[in-house]
Design an enzyme around this catalytic site. Sequence first.
Site, PDB file in Angstrom:
ATOM      1  N   GLU A 102      -0.159  -8.600   4.242  1.00  0.00           N
ATOM      2  CA  GLU A 102       0.007  -9.634   5.274  1.00  0.00           C
ATOM      3  C   GLU A 102       1.247 -10.499   5.047  1.00  0.00           C
ATOM      4  O   GLU A 102       1.324 -11.627   5.537  1.00  0.00           O
ATOM      5  CB  GLU A 102      -1.252 -10.510   5.369  1.00  0.00           C
ATOM      6  CG  GLU A 102      -2.565  -9.780   5.289  1.00  0.00           C
ATOM      7  CD  GLU A 102      -2.784  -8.768   6.405  1.00  0.00           C
ATOM      8  OE1 GLU A 102      -1.997  -8.761   7.380  1.00  0.00           O
ATOM      9  OE2 GLU A 102      -3.727  -7.954   6.307  1.00  0.00           O
ATOM     10  N   ASP A 148       4.060  -3.394  12.468  1.00  0.00           N
ATOM     11  CA  ASP A 148       2.956  -2.520  12.090  1.00  0.00           C
ATOM     12  C   ASP A 148       3.253  -1.135  12.672  1.00  0.00           C
ATOM     13  O   ASP A 148       3.499  -1.017  13.881  1.00  0.00           O
ATOM     14  CB  ASP A 148       1.659  -3.053  12.693  1.00  0.00           C
ATOM     15  CG  ASP A 148       0.604  -3.280  11.640  1.00  0.00           C
ATOM     16  OD1 ASP A 148      -0.568  -2.989  11.921  1.00  0.00           O
ATOM     17  OD2 ASP A 148       0.948  -3.728  10.536  1.00  0.00           O
TER      18      ASP A 148
END
Lengths: 530, 255
Positions: A192, A354
């Site tokens: 993250e 992502d």
Amino acid sequence: MASVSSGYLSVLLHAHLPFVRHPEDPTVMEQAWLYEAITDTYLPLLQVFEGLHADGVPFRCTVSLSAPLVSMLDDALLRRRYESHLDALCELASAEIERNRDDPRREGLARMYRDRFASLRTTWDCHRGDLVGAFARLQDSGALEIIISTATHGFFPSMNRNWPAMRAQVRVAADLYERRFGHRTPGMWLGECGYVPGVDELLAEVGIRYFVVDGHAVRLATPAPRFDVHAPIYCPSGVAAFGRDRESSEQVWSALSGYPGDPVYRDFYRDIGFDLPREQLGALAHPSGARLYTGIKYHAITHKELHDKELYDPQAARGRVGLHASHFRGERGRQIGELRARYGRPPIVLAPYDAELFGHWWYEGPVFLSDVFRQLHFDQDVVEPLTPAEYLDRHPTQAAATPSASSWGRGGYNEYWLNESNAWIYPHLHRAAERMVELARSFREPTSLERRALDQAARELLLMQSSDWPFIMTTGTTVAYAERRLREHVHRFRRLDEQLTSRTIDPEWLAGIEERDNLFPDLDYRVYTP
Amino acid sequence: MTTRKPTSKPAAEHTSAAEATATDEQRILAAKFDLGPEVDREAGEPLPWGYGECVIRALSVDPGQLLLYWEVTDEGIDAARRRLPASEAERAELCLRIYDTTGRIFDGTNAHSFLDVPIGRRERQWFLELGKPGSEQCAEVGLRAPGGAFARIARSLEVAQPRREPWPVTTESWMTVRPGADGRLEIERLSTADVLAPVAGRPAALTPEEIDAARIAALEAQPPGGGTAAEASHPGSSEQSQPRSEAPWRGSGQA
């Protein structure tokens, strides 16, 4: 091109899924995460990269393969199950052609899917299911730069400064990378993008050159950097932090102004897995009766509602992809030209995404990437694609600063992983991490059985530290599964701890969980020794 | 909801557009876990309520907010009560004490200030809005007597809260970093004065690229097998080459 470009674009695709492997039950629904990602993202991206390489386009892209993902892609059981899944998709697509034979548009879409799945099967078979090896070969040929994430994508800001536990997340991943790819990883993706000052020291210990943070981590660095996010900063350890560029992010992520939300693109939610009677779904019908996505979708986004959507038009979508790629390329040229004029040096625009955005969420995404790289190569010379490691090779002198603690989550800090839906997990995670360090300190010369138990305790700790569990609890998608996984790993760890402490290890039970949670086969518990 | 009201209004870190994008991003990221409508499934065996130890931990949620969680045992409470004045011990209440320890090595007595938050015996966690970006905080759980005496039961590690605003002063330093043969990073630290200070005959401000180019030229100018020739002078400089240790851009440097 290097001599005339004004600056650099560094596209980084972070591919990650939590470790999900259920040898005891092939019907666990969350195994579909891997099947969908392989079908929608990893194989299509591989096809794009191989196509670019074959056409001599020097696209210079970075791919982050998370450590759990590498473990799953290398797993023989999961590969067999994926092959069955892909075969079922091919069969379903063929059945759809027949079912829609009186509807030319839908029949055409069904043929599109059948051809697509057949193409993916061909690529899969060509590489004998070894996708990690395929990506590695692209790296070895100079086409890609591959990095790895922390071991189970642990979220460092939530780890209560347990440095041995954080070091283990780094070292286990670095070791896995070196075993799999034959050399050190140049960079590491923090789970993250969760950074706290000092983490860079852990990366430096294993020779990692760079990591990525969200843009505000650089803008709020100490001291303030001269070039904003358009140059990396060196942490006190010498490891470089590259800050995410907001402008290139918003053009892709934003629902309002981003490309993937265009009405002509394929809709994610309208799937025949929900529209058709179960008996028409073949092997993809879940035995429990639960409805799941199949990946066969006939509708375009059209608008925000789920009903009254237009049928998907692949040609219209393909045309729009080209326009969006041209727009993105033009905007990067404009941006980089402005930055060059402002700073007097070639800027770098780091654009991390992502990987699953491309293909899984945004069906046309892989083609967009292909178009972008082709246009960058053939149609202009202002922007040069470059990887972060290559940038550091060319420009080894940079400002020194300490990034701000941060993440790439909503709000830029830790709220997504620390809120009322998931705060209850941390007493258990923190205690387990502290106990693991104590166990590593206590067992200096374990017996072979104790060694296996200690290594497995380390695995259970790593698995419970996956940032995906609290993330899922916040988003509310598959909360029951995330909670169950977390509880199982905590219980297994506690039981291993008790058995080690009392010297009463159950070898049969241990063998069972070793088989189930089998990632990192070379894991050595002593990585937790302070 | 165990959250206190903010004591100050934090400066906006993200624009509204960026916040909206971040929300979209989280929604799209969540899609890779989306399997369709959630079905009823077991969530696993419950975890223990506690571990029988006295502990408090503090985590930063954002620049203004902390998450505090704790566990205290009856024995820990009794031991703390015995350390309080006897006349007040029975009326002492459980309390969180959050210290502002910014810039200090906290010894338990030298905080800038502290905030007391009374808690119930069955409470386990608080989200505490302190509104102090850039500060350092340390939390204790203990018993507070009516007269103000406090007996600590457990103390957390210090938590550094991120800032919301850029660092106000730019005092730059620079590094040149290259991967070494042994896999470690080879670091050369420079100071801004060395990098950017004007020197007679040298441009007023060298960019890092110009420094690198000068180094490459210096290396290429070295005689085969090494020798005494050191770093070349800067582009445009009229100075002669100087020994490596005295090269203008290699000051004492600082990180």
